[in-house]
Design a protein around this motif. Sequence first.
Motif, short mmCIF file in Angstrom:
data_model
loop_
_atom_site.label_atom_id
_atom_site.label_comp_id
_atom_site.label_asym_id
_atom_site.label_seq_id
_atom_site.Cartn_x
_atom_site.Cartn_y
_atom_site.Cartn_z
N ARG A 231 0.87 -1.18 0.00
CA ARG A 231 0.00 0.00 0.00
C ARG A 231 0.90 1.22 0.00
O ARG A 231 1.69 1.43 0.93
CB ARG A 231 -0.91 -0.02 1.22
N LEU A 232 0.80 2.01 -1.05
CA LEU A 232 1.70 3.15 -1.25
C LEU A 232 0.91 4.45 -1.41
O LEU A 232 -0.20 4.45 -1.96
CB LEU A 232 2.56 2.93 -2.50
N HIS A 233 1.51 5.53 -0.94
CA HIS A 233 0.87 6.83 -1.06
C HIS A 233 1.38 7.54 -2.29
O HIS A 233 2.54 7.96 -2.36
CB HIS A 233 1.13 7.69 0.19
N HIS A 234 0.50 7.66 -3.29
CA HIS A 234 0.84 8.34 -4.53
C HIS A 234 0.67 9.85 -4.31
O HIS A 234 -0.31 10.29 -3.70
CB HIS A 234 -0.07 7.86 -5.66
N PRO A 235 1.60 10.67 -4.78
CA PRO A 235 1.53 12.12 -4.53
C PRO A 235 0.23 12.77 -4.99
O PRO A 235 -0.25 13.73 -4.36
CB PRO A 235 2.73 12.67 -5.32
N SER A 236 -0.37 12.26 -6.07
CA SER A 236 -1.60 12.89 -6.57
C SER A 236 -2.83 12.02 -6.39
O SER A 236 -3.95 12.54 -6.29
CB SER A 236 -1.44 13.23 -8.07
N ALA A 237 -2.67 10.70 -6.32
CA ALA A 237 -3.83 9.80 -6.25
C ALA A 237 -4.10 9.27 -4.86
O ALA A 237 -5.09 8.58 -4.65
CB ALA A 237 -3.64 8.63 -7.22
N GLY A 238 -3.25 9.59 -3.90
CA GLY A 238 -3.47 9.12 -2.53
C GLY A 238 -3.01 7.68 -2.35
O GLY A 238 -2.14 7.18 -3.06
N TRP A 239 -3.64 6.99 -1.37
CA TRP A 239 -3.24 5.62 -1.06
C TRP A 239 -3.73 4.65 -2.12
O TRP A 239 -4.92 4.63 -2.45
CB TRP A 239 -3.77 5.20 0.31
N LEU A 240 -2.79 3.85 -2.66
CA LEU A 240 -3.11 2.87 -3.68
C LEU A 240 -2.49 1.53 -3.32
O LEU A 240 -1.43 1.47 -2.69
CB LEU A 240 -2.55 3.31 -5.05
N ASP A 241 -3.17 0.45 -3.72
CA ASP A 241 -2.66 -0.89 -3.48
C ASP A 241 -2.00 -1.43 -4.75
O ASP A 241 -2.58 -1.35 -5.84
CB ASP A 241 -3.78 -1.83 -3.04
N PHE A 242 -0.81 -2.01 -4.59
CA PHE A 242 -0.06 -2.53 -5.72
C PHE A 242 0.32 -3.99 -5.47
O PHE A 242 0.70 -4.36 -4.36
CB PHE A 242 1.24 -1.75 -5.95
N ASP A 243 0.21 -4.80 -6.52
CA ASP A 243 0.85 -6.12 -6.53
C ASP A 243 2.26 -5.91 -7.06
O ASP A 243 2.45 -5.39 -8.16
CB ASP A 243 0.10 -7.09 -7.46
N VAL A 244 3.24 -6.31 -6.27
CA VAL A 244 4.64 -6.13 -6.67
C VAL A 244 5.21 -7.48 -7.06
O VAL A 244 5.17 -8.43 -6.27
CB VAL A 244 5.47 -5.51 -5.53
N GLU A 245 5.73 -7.57 -8.26
CA GLU A 245 6.37 -8.79 -8.75
C GLU A 245 7.84 -8.48 -9.05
O GLU A 245 8.15 -7.45 -9.66
CB GLU A 245 5.68 -9.31 -10.02
N VAL A 246 8.71 -9.38 -8.63
CA VAL A 246 10.15 -9.21 -8.83
C VAL A 246 10.62 -10.25 -9.85
O VAL A 246 10.51 -11.45 -9.62
CB VAL A 246 10.93 -9.36 -7.52
N LEU A 247 11.14 -9.78 -10.98
CA LEU A 247 11.65 -10.64 -12.03
C LEU A 247 13.18 -10.56 -12.04
O LEU A 247 13.75 -9.48 -11.87
CB LEU A 247 11.10 -10.21 -13.40
N HIS A 248 13.82 -11.72 -12.23
CA HIS A 248 15.28 -11.78 -12.12
C HIS A 248 15.91 -12.02 -13.48
O HIS A 248 15.50 -12.92 -14.21
CB HIS A 248 15.67 -12.90 -11.15
N ASP A 249 16.93 -11.22 -13.81
CA ASP A 249 17.77 -11.47 -14.98
C ASP A 249 19.05 -12.13 -14.47
O ASP A 249 19.95 -11.44 -13.98
CB ASP A 249 18.08 -10.16 -15.70
N PRO A 250 19.17 -13.46 -14.57
CA PRO A 250 20.33 -14.13 -13.99
C PRO A 250 21.63 -13.81 -14.70
O PRO A 250 22.71 -13.92 -14.11
CB PRO A 250 19.98 -15.62 -14.12
N GLU A 251 21.56 -13.42 -15.98
CA GLU A 251 22.79 -13.14 -16.73
C GLU A 251 23.58 -12.00 -16.09
O GLU A 251 24.80 -12.06 -16.00
CB GLU A 251 22.44 -12.78 -18.18
N ARG A 252 22.87 -10.97 -15.60
CA ARG A 252 23.56 -9.82 -15.00
C ARG A 252 23.20 -9.62 -13.54
O ARG A 252 23.63 -8.65 -12.92
CB ARG A 252 23.24 -8.56 -15.80
#
Length: 275
Positions: A231-252
């Motif tokens: 749950r993040l506070h956007h400067p103009s839109a207020g509190w918003l819920d985000f799904d955060v996905e982390v993708l890995h590039d193993p080469e680097r």
Amino acid sequence: MVNSGRPDLGSYLRRRRALVAPPAAPDGASGARRRVPGSRRQELAELASISVEYYTRLEQGRAPRPSREVLTTLARAFALTEPERDHLFRLAGELPPERSEPSGAVRPGLLRLISRLDPSIPVIVHDGRLDLVATNSSATELFGSVAGEGLYGRNIAHRAFTSSALADRLDRDGQRQLLRVAAAELRAALSRYPDDLYLLGLFHDLTATSPTFCECWERGEVGAWRSALKRLHHPSAGWLDFDVEVLHDPERDHRFMLYILTSEASDQHSPGRDD
């Protein structure tokens, strides 16, 4: 005839030797006609600085498991790429060598991919040292200027414990999670690059200046988060819920954090609206 398909060190060595160009003949000499492509065992053994008898036994599967030093020199003799070298080590029953340090430059193709994503999706990219290496405009709008001054100004773990830039965008649960994840990811980074002077200096700096970091470090957690709800506070839109996905590039060893607005949040919020 094709065998069972089980990876075999000897057959891999034979196939790779067939791809190694034989040494050039001396000036004026006519090279002997070769019945098979590639280098001879004698020539490959000389490139790898090992005896031809030992190399022959390796190809025939009659030698003891080769040492890491022998595998390293074989990989060099075959001019293997990093994935090919890692495959050679695994065939010999060894773990592949660890990188000495992560790459600092994001692959151009991945940068193009980021630029073609939905512009409303914030994207943050950090390397294996947890240094920020790329963001898009949506991430800058959401988080503002995350980077600070000094040697560790672009390090996400350092900023988590020494600045409010990230914490100010999170609710209370998110702030606690940020600190735990930062310490856990730093522990994972140190395990991947145990001799990296930058990471060692970062660890000692946080240990000396942040009691909160010391408390989180004592938990003994290792970074393993690949998805989360924030749950993040956007400067103009207020509190918003985000799904955060982390993708890995193993080469680097780069990690791409994509912040995707949940459908519920997108229905309830629009730009310009603040809670």
